[in-house]
Design a protein around this motif. Structure first.
Motif, mmCIF file in Angstrom:
data_model
loop_
_atom_site.group_PDB
_atom_site.id
_atom_site.type_symbol
_atom_site.label_atom_id
_atom_site.label_comp_id
_atom_site.label_asym_id
_atom_site.label_seq_id
_atom_site.Cartn_x
_atom_site.Cartn_y
_atom_site.Cartn_z
ATOM 1 N N HIS A 10 0.815 -1.224 0.000
ATOM 2 C CA HIS A 10 0.000 0.000 0.000
ATOM 3 C C HIS A 10 0.844 1.268 0.000
ATOM 4 N N GLY A 11 2.044 1.197 0.541
ATOM 5 C CA GLY A 11 2.897 2.373 0.617
ATOM 6 C C GLY A 11 3.356 2.894 -0.733
ATOM 7 N N LYS A 12 3.136 2.134 -1.781
ATOM 8 C CA LYS A 12 3.543 2.567 -3.118
ATOM 9 C C LYS A 12 2.475 3.428 -3.797
ATOM 10 N N PHE A 13 1.352 3.654 -3.087
ATOM 11 C CA PHE A 13 0.293 4.508 -3.618
ATOM 12 C C PHE A 13 0.080 5.691 -2.671
ATOM 13 N N GLY A 14 -0.492 6.769 -3.212
ATOM 14 C CA GLY A 14 -0.750 7.958 -2.411
ATOM 15 C C GLY A 14 -2.215 8.320 -2.418
#
Length: 349
Positions: A253-257
């Motif tokens: 999830h950390g690869k999306f904003g």
């Protein structure tokens, strides 16, 4: 209004339909009931808001001289109906539906006995530019726009028509905060508090009945006509529904904003959607064949969740309401989606 004895009489393992039906009755108990029960009396009592009411918003100051009767809802239809108020005009329901959803129509019917307005005269296209002339022709006492995404551009023009209700300065845009400010403006503060409590109780009960959800990851995305949007960014309104049920976001999830373009799932990023459970919503404006093309793509078919049977396509209409939670829509979403999650979770454990 917070009469939760109905819930406590249910069996320990409550079905989703029974749970949310009971909560919905509690939440709407005051929206048009003619009985003399304490619940009905307490929620129908108005007069807690002191007028003139001045609201300081990021776009300007607005003052309501009296409790409004003729309401136009620009994005706040759910709030108005949940409070027993029928607007004279509104955006179309979530997903750009041409008619009210069943749960909205039920709320409207319940409100008819107490609302000075009996029908919604005009439904506006939420994707078109605001029709200021048509809004003015409805002669509103107030314009509810706490949930309107493009208010900065239109606030001044709308204010020339009627006082505009928006979130106060420095207030996060959450369904609870929007409901509070709308309830205050419509002189329904106590009912607003009870509505919020009813939704919180519904999700707490569902979470307690399904403790296994907390051990599972879930990724949620929506396929739009021009992009796929990742919705499970932590601490966002779009992720609220599933995090309230206890699910954790997927490991990537950390690869999306939170905002475009950081929330876009490109085709080559499809593998990042994988989690114990993958939930996909399909927007109502998709062209014929777009959903099928996405689902049949080799990258999507290769996801372990798809192979394991833990992929859930959202039922029609819920693609737009879950990312933009409201009192009525959240309960309806819970009624529709919780059974799917309960059926799928054992396969993911």
């Amino acid at each position: 209004m917070r009469s939760f004895s109905l819930l406590r009489r249910l069996p320990v393992r409550r079905t989703a339909a029974a749970l949310t039906a009971s909560i919905l009755l509690v939440a709407l108990a005051g929206c048009g009931s003619n009985d003399d029960s304490p619940t009905s009396e307490s929620t129908q009592t108005a007069g807690t808001t002191e007028y003139p009411l001045t609201l300081e918003t990021p776009y300007g100051s607005t003052t309501l001289e009296d409790a409004p009767e003729r309401v136009v809802a620009i994005g706040d239809l759910d709030d108005a109906l949940a409070l027993g108020v029928i607007p004279v005009g509104s955006f179309k329901p979530a997903g750009d539906a041409d008619e009210l959803y069943d749960y909205e129509q039920d709320a409207l019917d319940k409100a008819k006995s107490t609302s000075p307005v009996k029908t919604i005269d005009k439904l506006f296209d939420p994707y078109a530019d605001l029709d200021f002339e048509a809004i003015a022709a409805l002669d509103p006492d107030v314009i509810l726009a706490a949930g309107y995404w493009d208010l900065k551009k239109s606030y001044d023009t709308l204010s020339e028509i009627a006082p505009v209700v928006a979130l106060p300065k420095g207030t996060d845009s959450t369904w609870e905060n929007r409901h509070k400010v709308v309830a205050q403006a419509l002189d329904r503060e106590e009912q607003g508090k009870d509505n919020i409590a009813a939704v919180e109780e519904a999700f707490a009960s569902a979470r307690e009945d399904n403790p296994e959800f907390a051990d599972l990851t879930l990724n949620y995305a929506v396929v739009y006509p021009t992009q796929v949007t990742y919705m499970s960014v932590p601490d966002t309104e779009a992720s609220w529904f599933f995090t309230q049920l206890g699910f954790q976001p997927g490991p990537e999830h950390g690869k999306f904003g939170k905002e475009y373009p950081k929330d876009v799932v490109s085709e080559e990023q499809t593998s990042l959607l994988d989690a114990d459970i993958v939930v996909i919503g399909y927007h109502s404006l998709l062209e014929d064949g777009q959903r099928e093309k996405f689902e049949k793509s080799s990258l999507f078919q290769s996801l372990p969740a798809v192979k394991n049977g833990t992929y859930i396509p959202l039922p029609k209409g819920h693609d737009s309401s879950i990312p933009q939670a409201g009192v009525l829509s959240s309960l309806d979403d819970l009624n529709a989606v919780l059974p799917l999650l309960e059926e799928t979770a054992p396969k993911a454990s």
